[in-house]
Each structure stands twice: as C-alpha cells, then as structure tokens.
Design a protein around this motif. Structure first.
Motif, PDB file in Angstrom:
ATOM      1  N   VAL A 240       0.871  -1.178   0.000  1.00  0.00           N
ATOM      2  CA  VAL A 240       0.000   0.000   0.000  1.00  0.00           C
ATOM      3  C   VAL A 240       0.904   1.223   0.000  1.00  0.00           C
ATOM      4  CG1 VAL A 240      -1.827   1.251   1.241  1.00  0.00           C
ATOM      5  CG2 VAL A 240      -1.670  -1.244   1.433  1.00  0.00           C
ATOM      6  N   GLY A 241       0.606   2.200  -0.851  1.00  0.00           N
ATOM      7  CA  GLY A 241       1.457   3.390  -0.820  1.00  0.00           C
ATOM      8  C   GLY A 241       1.067   4.416  -1.863  1.00  0.00           C
ATOM      9  N   SER A 242       1.797   5.525  -1.829  1.00  0.00           N
ATOM     10  CA  SER A 242       1.595   6.614  -2.791  1.00  0.00           C
ATOM     11  C   SER A 242       2.047   6.129  -4.171  1.00  0.00           C
ATOM     12  CB  SER A 242       2.437   7.820  -2.366  1.00  0.00           C
ATOM     13  OG  SER A 242       3.816   7.478  -2.481  1.00  0.00           O
ATOM     14  N   THR A 243       1.834   6.939  -5.174  1.00  0.00           N
ATOM     15  CA  THR A 243       2.215   6.548  -6.539  1.00  0.00           C
ATOM     16  C   THR A 243       3.697   6.165  -6.617  1.00  0.00           C
ATOM     17  OG1 THR A 243       2.323   8.919  -6.954  1.00  0.00           O
ATOM     18  CG2 THR A 243       0.424   7.755  -7.843  1.00  0.00           C
ATOM     19  N   SER A 244       4.576   7.014  -6.068  1.00  0.00           N
ATOM     20  CA  SER A 244       6.026   6.704  -6.126  1.00  0.00           C
ATOM     21  C   SER A 244       6.323   5.421  -5.362  1.00  0.00           C
ATOM     22  CB  SER A 244       6.867   7.812  -5.504  1.00  0.00           C
ATOM     23  OG  SER A 244       6.340   9.040  -5.772  1.00  0.00           O
ATOM     24  N   GLN A 245       5.671   5.254  -4.218  1.00  0.00           N
ATOM     25  CA  GLN A 245       5.904   4.043  -3.424  1.00  0.00           C
ATOM     26  C   GLN A 245       5.412   2.790  -4.156  1.00  0.00           C
ATOM     27  OE1 GLN A 245       3.906   5.542   0.038  1.00  0.00           O
ATOM     28  NE2 GLN A 245       5.762   6.428   0.912  1.00  0.00           N
ATOM     29  N   LEU A 246       4.317   2.910  -4.899  1.00  0.00           N
ATOM     30  CA  LEU A 246       3.811   1.751  -5.647  1.00  0.00           C
ATOM     31  C   LEU A 246       4.749   1.396  -6.805  1.00  0.00           C
ATOM     32  CD1 LEU A 246      -0.073   2.313  -5.788  1.00  0.00           C
ATOM     33  CD2 LEU A 246       1.266   0.969  -4.158  1.00  0.00           C
ATOM     34  N   ILE A 247       5.318   2.402  -7.452  1.00  0.00           N
ATOM     35  CA  ILE A 247       6.281   2.125  -8.535  1.00  0.00           C
ATOM     36  C   ILE A 247       7.486   1.387  -7.952  1.00  0.00           C
ATOM     37  CG2 ILE A 247       7.893   3.206 -10.162  1.00  0.00           C
ATOM     38  CD1 ILE A 247       5.696   5.377 -10.617  1.00  0.00           C
ATOM     39  N   LYS A 248       7.932   1.841  -6.801  1.00  0.00           N
ATOM     40  CA  LYS A 248       9.069   1.187  -6.143  1.00  0.00           C
ATOM     41  C   LYS A 248       8.720  -0.257  -5.762  1.00  0.00           C
ATOM     42  CE  LYS A 248      12.898   2.474  -3.668  1.00  0.00           C
ATOM     43  NZ  LYS A 248      13.672   3.419  -2.974  1.00  0.00           N
ATOM     44  N   ALA A 250       6.559  -2.218  -7.204  1.00  0.00           N
ATOM     45  CA  ALA A 250       6.498  -3.047  -8.417  1.00  0.00           C
ATOM     46  C   ALA A 250       7.898  -3.509  -8.803  1.00  0.00           C
ATOM     47  CB  ALA A 250       5.870  -2.254  -9.562  1.00  0.00           C
ATOM     48  N   GLN A 251       8.856  -2.626  -8.563  1.00  0.00           N
ATOM     49  CA  GLN A 251      10.249  -2.924  -8.910  1.00  0.00           C
ATOM     50  C   GLN A 251      10.873  -3.936  -7.944  1.00  0.00           C
ATOM     51  OE1 GLN A 251      12.326   0.792  -8.868  1.00  0.00           O
ATOM     52  NE2 GLN A 251      13.546   0.281 -10.668  1.00  0.00           N
ATOM     53  N   THR A 252      10.564  -3.795  -6.671  1.00  0.00           N
ATOM     54  CA  THR A 252      11.288  -4.586  -5.669  1.00  0.00           C
ATOM     55  C   THR A 252      10.598  -5.899  -5.288  1.00  0.00           C
ATOM     56  OG1 THR A 252      10.273  -3.193  -3.991  1.00  0.00           O
ATOM     57  CG2 THR A 252      12.500  -2.629  -4.622  1.00  0.00           C
ATOM     58  N   LEU A 253       9.281  -5.979  -5.431  1.00  0.00           N
ATOM     59  CA  LEU A 253       8.619  -7.245  -5.089  1.00  0.00           C
ATOM     60  C   LEU A 253       9.054  -8.333  -6.079  1.00  0.00           C
ATOM     61  CD1 LEU A 253       5.009  -5.995  -4.228  1.00  0.00           C
ATOM     62  CD2 LEU A 253       6.590  -7.116  -2.658  1.00  0.00           C
ATOM     63  N   PRO A 254       9.203  -9.566  -5.622  1.00  0.00           N
ATOM     64  CA  PRO A 254       9.701 -10.614  -6.520  1.00  0.00           C
ATOM     65  C   PRO A 254       8.660 -11.111  -7.534  1.00  0.00           C
ATOM     66  CG  PRO A 254       9.203 -11.511  -4.347  1.00  0.00           C
ATOM     67  CD  PRO A 254       8.988 -10.037  -4.250  1.00  0.00           C
ATOM     68  N   ASN A 255       7.393 -10.750  -7.360  1.00  0.00           N
ATOM     69  CA  ASN A 255       6.328 -11.290  -8.231  1.00  0.00           C
ATOM     70  C   ASN A 255       6.537 -10.902  -9.699  1.00  0.00           C
ATOM     71  OD1 ASN A 255       5.509 -10.460  -5.480  1.00  0.00           O
ATOM     72  ND2 ASN A 255       3.709 -11.672  -5.953  1.00  0.00           N
ATOM     73  N   LYS A 277       7.983  -7.126 -16.135  1.00  0.00           N
ATOM     74  CA  LYS A 277       6.797  -7.573 -15.383  1.00  0.00           C
ATOM     75  C   LYS A 277       5.493  -7.234 -16.119  1.00  0.00           C
ATOM     76  CE  LYS A 277       9.200  -7.506 -11.027  1.00  0.00           C
ATOM     77  NZ  LYS A 277       9.263  -7.147  -9.616  1.00  0.00           N
ATOM     78  N   SER A 278       4.469  -8.045 -15.873  1.00  0.00           N
ATOM     79  CA  SER A 278       3.146  -7.774 -16.458  1.00  0.00           C
ATOM     80  C   SER A 278       2.326  -6.958 -15.468  1.00  0.00           C
ATOM     81  CB  SER A 278       2.409  -9.079 -16.729  1.00  0.00           C
ATOM     82  OG  SER A 278       3.187  -9.912 -17.538  1.00  0.00           O
ATOM     83  N   LEU A 279       1.652  -5.947 -15.987  1.00  0.00           N
ATOM     84  CA  LEU A 279       0.850  -5.063 -15.132  1.00  0.00           C
ATOM     85  C   LEU A 279      -0.618  -5.150 -15.533  1.00  0.00           C
ATOM     86  CD1 LEU A 279       3.167  -1.897 -15.322  1.00  0.00           C
ATOM     87  CD2 LEU A 279       3.271  -3.773 -13.656  1.00  0.00           C
ATOM     88  N   TYR A 280      -1.479  -5.331 -14.533  1.00  0.00           N
ATOM     89  CA  TYR A 280      -2.918  -5.416 -14.803  1.00  0.00           C
ATOM     90  C   TYR A 280      -3.639  -4.341 -13.980  1.00  0.00           C
ATOM     91  CZ  TYR A 280      -1.393 -10.103 -16.162  1.00  0.00           C
ATOM     92  OH  TYR A 280      -0.724 -11.152 -16.727  1.00  0.00           O
ATOM     93  N   ILE A 281      -4.670  -3.763 -14.591  1.00  0.00           N
ATOM     94  CA  ILE A 281      -5.487  -2.777 -13.856  1.00  0.00           C
ATOM     95  C   ILE A 281      -6.436  -3.524 -12.926  1.00  0.00           C
ATOM     96  CG2 ILE A 281      -7.153  -0.905 -14.095  1.00  0.00           C
ATOM     97  CD1 ILE A 281      -6.202  -0.680 -17.047  1.00  0.00           C
ATOM     98  N   ALA A 282      -6.512  -3.102 -11.687  1.00  0.00           N
ATOM     99  CA  ALA A 282      -7.485  -3.704 -10.759  1.00  0.00           C
ATOM    100  C   ALA A 282      -8.896  -3.399 -11.254  1.00  0.00           C
ATOM    101  CB  ALA A 282      -7.274  -3.141  -9.359  1.00  0.00           C
ATOM    102  N   PRO A 283      -9.842  -4.326 -11.042  1.00  0.00           N
ATOM    103  CA  PRO A 283     -11.185  -4.122 -11.613  1.00  0.00           C
ATOM    104  C   PRO A 283     -11.972  -2.994 -10.955  1.00  0.00           C
ATOM    105  CG  PRO A 283     -11.049  -6.170 -10.335  1.00  0.00           C
ATOM    106  CD  PRO A 283      -9.683  -5.604 -10.350  1.00  0.00           C
TER     107      PRO A 283
END
Ligand code: SF4
Length: 346
Positions: A240-248, A250-255, A277-283
């Motif tokens: 959970v985080g701000s836009t910059s935190q979410l980008i980070k 996405a980069q650091t999580l192993p998924n 990585k593949s990115l999907y929009i939440a519904p």
C-alpha cells in the motif's frame, strides 16, 4: 478515539474528453510544444496520472513526471520562468504558491479533483472552527483557500509519518478531505483523527469481489493499492502506498506480475521501472456495477497535446494560475512545513 464526519457528497459532472488526434496531428503538436517550451523558457511538470504521451513529452523535454510532492519540489527549484503544469487545478495552485515569480500555466483551468470539489472552503472552515482543539491536516488535493486554513499540508507519500509525528506530540487531528486515506492513516498510527468524508472518484471505484476473482486468476501477481481506495481493497493488498511508493514496490517485489489499484496513467512509469513484469489494472466494474472512471481520472485526461500547445501559445487568461498574495502567504506556511518535514525524513 477517532470519529468520521458525514459530508453530503456532490455528484460530479464529468468533463468532456479531449478530441482524439490523428498521428499526424500528434506529431505536429509535439514539435510545436517543443519549440514553444524553448521560446517561452518553460518546462513541463506532469503527474503520473496524465496520459503516457504527455509523460513521454515531459521526459523528452527535460521536465518531470512525478507525484504531487515531487512536482512541487521540481517546479520550485527549476530555473525556467514558466511552469506548464499537466495535472489538476490544485497542482497548478501549489506550484504558484511556491513559485510566485513564475508563470504557472495549465492546459485547462477546468481540470478539477473530486477531493478538492468535495471540500469547499466555507464548510470546511466552519468545521475546523467547531473543533478548535484539533490540528488541521489537509491533503495536497485541496484548494489554496483550504490549505490556507490548515496547520499542515500532506501528501500520501508522507501521510503516515506526519500523523505519527503529530500523534507523538499528543495532538488530536482533523484530517481532510479523503476518508479512505484518513481511515488508513488512522489505522496505521492509532492517532485521534476526525475525518472529512471526501473521496477520489477513481480509487473509490475499485471492487472487492472482482479483485478477489482476479487474484485467483493471477495467483502469482502482487496487489498494489493506493490508500485512497476503500478499506476492503487495502485489505487485499501486498503493498500500500503513494504513486512513487507503488512504482518502487512493483520494482522490488519478486512477483512477475502486478494488479494495480490506482489510476492507470501510472503504468507508463511503472512499466519503465520493471519492463519484464506484467501489469494489470485492478477491476472497477463487476457484480452488476459499471465504472464511471474505469481507473482513469477524467480531469487528468484533459491534459492533451493540443491544450498544452494552446496554453504555451499565449492566451494566458484561459490557462494562467492566479493566487492572491494574501492567500498565497497563508497557504505557503503549511506547505513549507510539509516540505521541511519531508526533507527531515530523507
Ligand atoms: S485521480 Fe482522484 S485524487 Fe487524483 S486528481 Fe483525479 S479525482 Fe483527484
């Protein structure tokens, strides 16, 4: 102890989408904007939620693509005499408050934000007057007048840290305007928060049951959630985080893939940060519901190439941000407190 105040939500009329441009027209406007930026000594300061072609142009021309905190910092320290703010109205106002000597232009002055609209200054000021014992903390997504009424301004990237700090000083808090972010921050910190009931029309639309189904469909994916989303969505998050935190994240999580619950404009920078990585929009629709915004802010979408060219071309009246000096001075105090606090966290 925390309390949440009910505020009658307005129905927000959505703006008309900008006309689609042919690829020839796009190329024409891109070149026109590049030469106007040089001619006018201007730089583009764009938010992550603008369309990818606007973000690409900002990068290509030496501007910035960032969250609202970094946009404010970038605009204040950049030597250009004109800031072209591609975002929504409060971002232009913040730039003007911090850089009064600069021309601050926006592609359209009608680019609003449901959080800003849902927190009118007069009602909010009355509400604050009813609770004089509370420290007033407002989110950056507010008008200059609401900021001027506040003790602190805050962005989602430092919200938990700031409220923790105020709570450690024994302060009781009024939080405005986003109810979901307010609740999230309250849960994280345990602080005594009285919360205004605004909401972001984009984040408010993510749907829990559909997200659960999507998680089952992509079990390897991590779920990234902006805290302006409802609690039930936050509960399903891996980060959970701000836009910059979410980008980070996405980069650091192993998924190998991410389901992302925030405006889909973020995908441009997120995909740059982790191209593999593949990115999907939440519904945002499902179970009989339809989405109104479909994960893209209708006001951010107003920042088109043609509107940027027109803003730089010179009809300042329709594009220039004005904040009275009296209001600016008042709003500057809580904004500077936020910037100093953010600096102290580095
Ligand atoms: S995405 Fe939501 S919070 Fe951001 S500008 Fe649009 S309405 Fe406001």
């Amino acid at each position: 102890m925390s309390e949440f105040i009910d505020f009658d939500q307005s129905v927000y009329p959505f703006p008309v989408k900008p006309a689609l441009l042919s690829s020839d027209k796009k190329a024409f406007y891109r070149e026109r904007i590049k030469s106007l930026l040089i001619e006018k000594n201007a730089v583009i300061v764009a938010h992550y939620y603008t369309d990818s072609e606007i973000q690409a142009l900002a990068e290509e021309t030496g501007g910035c693509v960032a969250d609202s905190l970094e946009m404010a910092r970038f605009g204040a320290r950049h030597p250009a005499s004109t800031l072209l703010v591609a975002g929504v109205r409060f971002m232009g106002e913040t730039a003007k408050i911090l850089s009064p000597e600069k021309n601050v232009l926006m592609p359209t002055l009608d680019a609003q934000c449901s959080l800003d609209i849902g927190c009118p200054e007069e009602e909010f000021s009355r509400f604050c007057d009813e609770h004089p014992d509370r420290t007033v903390v407002v989110y950056a997504n507010t008008s200059a007048a609401v900021k001027a009424r506040a003790d602190w301004v805050v962005t989602s990237s430092i919200a938990v840290e700031l409220i923790e700090h105020l709570d450690s000083l024994g302060e009781k808090i009024i939080w405005a305007p986003d109810r979901h972010l307010g609740r999230y921050v309250q849960k994280q910190t345990g602080a005594d928060i009285l919360c205004w009931q605004g909401a972001c029309i984009v984040h408010d639309e993510f749907k829990t049951q559909s997200l659960e189904k999507m998680k089952a469909l992509y079990p390897e994916a991590a779920v990234l959630v902006h805290p302006e989303s409802p609690q039930a969505i936050v509960d399903l998050a891996d980060a959970v985080g701000s836009t910059s935190q979410l980008i980070k994240a996405a980069q650091t999580l192993p998924n190998p893939s991410m389901i992302v619950a925030t405006d889909k404009g973020i995908f441009y920078k997120m995909q740059q940060a982790c191209p593999e990585k593949s990115l999907y929009i939440a519904p945002t629709a499902g179970e009989g519901a339809t989405c109104r915004t479909c994960a893209h802010c209708p006001w951010m979408a107003m920042n088109g190439l043609q509107a940027i060219a027109e803003a730089l071309e010179g009809n300042a009246e329709h594009h220039q941000i004005h904040v009275s000096e009296q209001l600016r001075k008042k709003a500057l105090l809580p904004l500077n407190k936020m910037l100093d606090f953010a600096e102290s966290l580095k």
